[in-house]
Design a protein around this motif. Sequence first.
Motif, PDB file in Angstrom:
ATOM      1  N   TYR A 182       0.829  -1.205   0.000  1.00 50.07           N
ATOM      2  CA  TYR A 182       0.000   0.000   0.000  1.00 50.07           C
ATOM      3  C   TYR A 182       0.859   1.249   0.000  1.00 50.07           C
ATOM      4  N   GLY A 213      -2.253   1.921   5.743  1.00 53.12           N
ATOM      5  CA  GLY A 213      -2.106   0.601   5.135  1.00 53.12           C
ATOM      6  C   GLY A 213      -2.842  -0.474   5.913  1.00 53.12           C
ATOM      7  N   HIS A 216      -6.561  -0.055   5.256  1.00 52.24           N
ATOM      8  CA  HIS A 216      -6.900  -0.529   3.909  1.00 52.24           C
ATOM      9  C   HIS A 216      -6.948  -2.051   3.876  1.00 52.24           C
ATOM     10  N   PHE A 217      -5.962  -2.691   4.482  1.00 51.64           N
ATOM     11  CA  PHE A 217      -5.891  -4.148   4.456  1.00 51.64           C
ATOM     12  C   PHE A 217      -7.018  -4.785   5.274  1.00 51.64           C
TER      13      PHE A 217
END
Length: 288
Positions: A182, A213, A216-217
């Motif tokens: 990311y 990140g 997002h994950f």
Amino acid sequence: MRAVRRVAEISQSDVASALGVADSTVAGWELGTSVPDQEKLPALAGVLKKPLDELFPRDGLPDLTDLRCDAGLYRYEMAAVIGTKSDGPVAGAENGIRRLKDRYLPGLAEAYRVTVDEVKRAQERSLAKARGEEVEGEAAAVAAAQKPPRTIAEKITFLLERSYPKGTAPGDAEIAKAVNAYAGSEVTTADKVEALRMGTGEAGAPTPVILEGLAHFLGVSRLYFEPDDAVARQVYEGLRLLSAAKQGKVGRVRARGLGAEGLPADVLALLNDLATEFEKKAAPDTNE
């Protein structure tokens, strides 16, 4: 129960037929004049197409009786399960009179669709209940499970435990790889992710790109990892600026820094779009 049944468009007769009881019995359950056997609750939840824990939530963790009933089994059926002439051993353990012999545990675990350790813990709760006590540490464990996560470590653990089936949660190396992808560079490692997840001192304060990140994950908003008071400040600031824009006091929302106290770029973009809409609605129609 009645409301759930009606939403599912299932008749009382259908429920009665599925559970092997009379229509009047189901009517009594819905009126509250009687209650179903605890052993029937799993089948009842299945007929009404609702998870057992959602339709009949339990206060606290299960004891031996709860495990048996959650499996839809009556006590008289336990003799065949543990290979004895009567259900006496199970009855004695459920009533907190005596412990089960170790050789009975695997059969019960299989019948109840739980692990042997879960049967052992349920047995301790049954014994403690009979003594009028709480299992040591259990009240604190239940309270902790109900307490919302506050630290970054608690929030990561909460997501990993609740978002993935047991045993399938991503490991630290997989999380670090996703965060680095990311960010477009190596900003963290598996060891750092582990330290962050465990809340140890080695983790240090994570940089914004690491938190972005992670968010997002794990499929959450970046705000999820902000302290509660910081989120509240950002929401307040957004509402205050929106109010000003609506009253014509500002033409554009200007960023005043994007640090911990500032608004995220996507929020600023949304506010600017809304301010533009306010301007359009406030402007006179030039076609008239």
